[in-house]
Design a protein around this motif. Structure first.
Motif, PDB file in Angstrom:
ATOM      1  N   ALA A   1      56.015  53.167  48.831  1.00 35.34           N
ATOM      2  CA  ALA A   1      55.025  52.136  49.151  1.00 35.34           C
ATOM      3  C   ALA A   1      53.672  52.499  48.569  1.00 35.34           C
ATOM      4  CB  ALA A   1      54.917  51.956  50.663  1.00 35.34           C
ATOM      5  N   ARG A   2      53.365  53.796  48.565  1.00 31.93           N
ATOM      6  CA  ARG A   2      52.093  54.256  48.002  1.00 31.93           C
ATOM      7  C   ARG A   2      52.063  54.024  46.485  1.00 31.93           C
ATOM      8  NH1 ARG A   2      48.009  55.623  51.489  1.00 31.93           N
ATOM      9  NH2 ARG A   2      49.616  56.598  52.769  1.00 31.93           N
ATOM     10  N   PHE A   3      53.189  54.272  45.820  1.00 28.99           N
ATOM     11  CA  PHE A   3      53.278  53.993  44.388  1.00 28.99           C
ATOM     12  C   PHE A   3      53.116  52.498  44.111  1.00 28.99           C
ATOM     13  CE2 PHE A   3      55.445  58.118  43.353  1.00 28.99           C
ATOM     14  CZ  PHE A   3      54.582  58.487  42.327  1.00 28.99           C
ATOM     15  N   MET A   4      53.788  51.683  44.924  1.00 28.61           N
ATOM     16  CA  MET A   4      53.715  50.238  44.709  1.00 28.61           C
ATOM     17  C   MET A   4      52.312  49.713  44.981  1.00 28.61           C
ATOM     18  SD  MET A   4      56.575  49.364  43.519  1.00 28.61           S
ATOM     19  CE  MET A   4      56.430  47.580  43.599  1.00 28.61           C
ATOM     20  N   LEU A   5      51.649  50.293  45.976  1.00 29.25           N
ATOM     21  CA  LEU A   5      50.266  49.922  46.262  1.00 29.25           C
ATOM     22  C   LEU A   5      49.391  50.240  45.052  1.00 29.25           C
ATOM     23  CD1 LEU A   5      47.973  49.041  48.172  1.00 29.25           C
ATOM     24  CD2 LEU A   5      47.934  51.394  49.061  1.00 29.25           C
ATOM     25  N   GLY A   6      49.563  51.434  44.506  1.00 31.18           N
ATOM     26  CA  GLY A   6      48.784  51.820  43.327  1.00 31.18           C
ATOM     27  C   GLY A   6      49.079  50.932  42.134  1.00 31.18           C
ATOM     28  N   TYR A   7      50.346  50.581  41.964  1.00 30.60           N
ATOM     29  CA  TYR A   7      50.733  49.712  40.847  1.00 30.60           C
ATOM     30  C   TYR A   7      50.064  48.348  40.972  1.00 30.60           C
ATOM     31  CZ  TYR A   7      53.685  46.965  37.708  1.00 30.60           C
ATOM     32  OH  TYR A   7      54.133  46.132  36.715  1.00 30.60           O
ATOM     33  N   CYS A   8      50.107  47.775  42.168  1.00 32.31           N
ATOM     34  CA  CYS A   8      49.470  46.466  42.396  1.00 32.31           C
ATOM     35  C   CYS A   8      47.968  46.543  42.120  1.00 32.31           C
ATOM     36  CB  CYS A   8      49.702  46.006  43.833  1.00 32.31           C
ATOM     37  SG  CYS A   8      51.377  45.427  44.175  1.00 32.31           S
ATOM     38  N   LEU A   9      47.339  47.602  42.587  1.00 31.10           N
ATOM     39  CA  LEU A   9      45.904  47.764  42.379  1.00 31.10           C
ATOM     40  C   LEU A   9      45.572  47.895  40.893  1.00 31.10           C
ATOM     41  CD1 LEU A   9      45.203  50.169  45.367  1.00 31.10           C
ATOM     42  CD2 LEU A   9      44.221  47.894  45.081  1.00 31.10           C
ATOM     43  N   HIS A  10      46.441  48.563  40.140  1.00 30.32           N
ATOM     44  CA  HIS A  10      46.253  48.642  38.691  1.00 30.32           C
ATOM     45  C   HIS A  10      46.311  47.247  38.069  1.00 30.32           C
ATOM     46  CE1 HIS A  10      45.555  52.442  36.776  1.00 30.32           C
ATOM     47  NE2 HIS A  10      46.449  53.066  37.520  1.00 30.32           N
ATOM     48  N   GLN A  11      47.295  46.473  38.495  1.00 28.44           N
ATOM     49  CA  GLN A  11      47.444  45.118  37.956  1.00 28.44           C
ATOM     50  C   GLN A  11      46.262  44.227  38.340  1.00 28.44           C
ATOM     51  OE1 GLN A  11      49.868  44.286  35.811  1.00 28.44           O
ATOM     52  NE2 GLN A  11      50.597  46.395  35.981  1.00 28.44           N
ATOM     53  N   MET A  12      45.617  44.577  39.446  1.00 26.77           N
ATOM     54  CA  MET A  12      44.446  43.821  39.908  1.00 26.77           C
ATOM     55  C   MET A  12      43.152  44.344  39.274  1.00 26.77           C
ATOM     56  SD  MET A  12      45.583  43.786  43.932  1.00 26.77           S
ATOM     57  CE  MET A  12      43.957  43.293  44.517  1.00 26.77           C
ATOM     58  N   LYS A  13      43.292  45.354  38.401  1.00 20.84           N
ATOM     59  CA  LYS A  13      42.137  45.975  37.723  1.00 20.84           C
ATOM     60  C   LYS A  13      41.224  46.726  38.693  1.00 20.84           C
ATOM     61  CE  LYS A  13      43.703  43.830  34.107  1.00 20.84           C
ATOM     62  NZ  LYS A  13      44.580  44.554  33.149  1.00 20.84           N
ATOM     63  N   ALA A  14      41.781  47.174  39.801  1.00 20.01           N
ATOM     64  CA  ALA A  14      41.010  47.983  40.759  1.00 20.01           C
ATOM     65  C   ALA A  14      41.325  49.447  40.480  1.00 20.01           C
ATOM     66  CB  ALA A  14      41.361  47.589  42.188  1.00 20.01           C
ATOM     67  N   ALA A  15      40.774  49.970  39.388  1.00 17.02           N
ATOM     68  CA  ALA A  15      41.159  51.282  38.869  1.00 17.02           C
ATOM     69  C   ALA A  15      40.904  52.420  39.850  1.00 17.02           C
ATOM     70  CB  ALA A  15      40.434  51.542  37.556  1.00 17.02           C
ATOM     71  N   MET A  16      39.741  52.421  40.499  1.00 13.45           N
ATOM     72  CA  MET A  16      39.407  53.527  41.400  1.00 13.45           C
ATOM     73  C   MET A  16      40.337  53.557  42.606  1.00 13.45           C
ATOM     74  SD  MET A  16      35.729  54.525  43.147  1.00 13.45           S
ATOM     75  CE  MET A  16      34.981  54.674  41.522  1.00 13.45           C
ATOM     76  N   GLU A  17      40.569  52.397  43.210  1.00 18.75           N
ATOM     77  CA  GLU A  17      41.466  52.324  44.366  1.00 18.75           C
ATOM     78  C   GLU A  17      42.891  52.690  43.965  1.00 18.75           C
ATOM     79  OE1 GLU A  17      39.589  48.241  45.440  1.00 18.75           O
ATOM     80  OE2 GLU A  17      40.754  48.877  47.188  1.00 18.75           O
ATOM     81  N   ALA A  18      43.297  52.244  42.783  1.00 24.68           N
ATOM     82  CA  ALA A  18      44.633  52.564  42.297  1.00 24.68           C
ATOM     83  C   ALA A  18      44.793  54.067  42.124  1.00 24.68           C
ATOM     84  CB  ALA A  18      44.896  51.843  40.973  1.00 24.68           C
ATOM     85  N   SER A  19      43.772  54.704  41.567  1.00 26.68           N
ATOM     86  CA  SER A  19      43.817  56.149  41.340  1.00 26.68           C
ATOM     87  C   SER A  19      43.973  56.903  42.655  1.00 26.68           C
ATOM     88  CB  SER A  19      42.542  56.595  40.622  1.00 26.68           C
ATOM     89  OG  SER A  19      42.526  57.992  40.454  1.00 26.68           O
TER      90      SER A  19
END
Length: 245
Positions: A156-174
């Motif tokens: 779930a943590r990976f999927m959360l990061g993936y979604c955030l990347h797709q949303m261009k929320a780089a810092m949160e994704a990281s």
């Protein structure tokens, strides 16, 4: 202090602990009974009263039963008019997230593992449809909720990061992806439930594919290696391993 006195004090402390636990069990017996009797609306009313009381609002039990009640309501057509299923399910996730804040050690989580597995499976189902439609911001809410009520869910943590990347929320994704990486080193992945292994596979595959597409082969290789014990032999996983070489 002599030995007999120490033993007496220890016995007294044990008795007090047992008494406190017994009183706590009795305190929330009404919530358990209402849940067993499938009286979910009354359970919600009772649970909210406990949360309005300063003496009980810090206990995780009412939050847990509110989550359970709303989840059951989301499944039953008879409640649909007053409790639209999607809204009721969202409420269940909300209360599950609030519950875990009151139970950081996960004592009740382990005791209610079957419920949380079912809740997680339902959330994953909702997120999967949104992912297919590339509605990442909406899918992210479900993965975020899973991470809140089960902080050790790597997939779930990976999927959360993936979604955030797709949303261009780089810092949160990281932040999300670093936490996923940390968990891969600390969680016994071979001991994961079948449901957790499924979401782990989804998360690792999606994120590794993203890394490879972005030209970050070394990062993809490391991520895949950490999941080898669980995912080796999966056709899509093995294909990504070959791509990462």
């Amino acid at each position: 202090m002599d030995l007999n006195k120490r033993i007496s004090i220890l016995i007294a402390l044990i008795c007090m602990s047992l008494l406190c636990n017994a009183q706590k069990d009795e305190l929330f017996e009404d919530l358990r009974n209402l849940y067993m009797d499938e009286k979910y609306e009354k359970l919600i009313t009772k649970g909210e009263k406990y949360l309005a009381n300063d003496d009980t609002r810090k206990d995780p039990t009412p939050y847990l039963y509110l989550s359970k009640a709303y989840y059951e309501i989301s499944l039953q057509e008879e409640y649909a008019k007053d409790y639209p299923p999607e809204k009721a399910f969202t409420s269940s996730l909300k209360w599950a997230s609030k519950y875990r804040k009151k139970d950081p050690d996960g004592t009740l989580f382990r005791e209610n593992e079957l419920f949380f597995d079912e809740l997680k499976k339902a959330a994953m189902g909702e997120a999967a449809g949104l992912m297919s439609d590339q509605k990442y911001s909406r899918a992210k809410r479900y993965y975020d909720a899973i991470c809140k009520f089960d902080p050790e869910d790597i997939g779930a943590r990976f999927m959360l990061g993936y979604c955030l990347h797709q949303m261009k929320a780089a810092m949160e994704a990281s932040i999300a992806l670093k936490e996923a990486g940390r968990l891969m080193h600390t969680v016994n992945m071979e001991g994961l439930s079948s449901g957790d292994k499924k979401i782990l596979r989804e998360g690792v595959v999606r994120y590794s594919d993203y890394l490879l597409e972005a030209g970050m082969r070394d990062s993809a290789r490391v991520t895949l290696q950490l999941a080898e014990a669980v995912l080796a032999g999966d056709s899509e996983y093995d294909m990504l391993v070959r791509r990462a070489k």
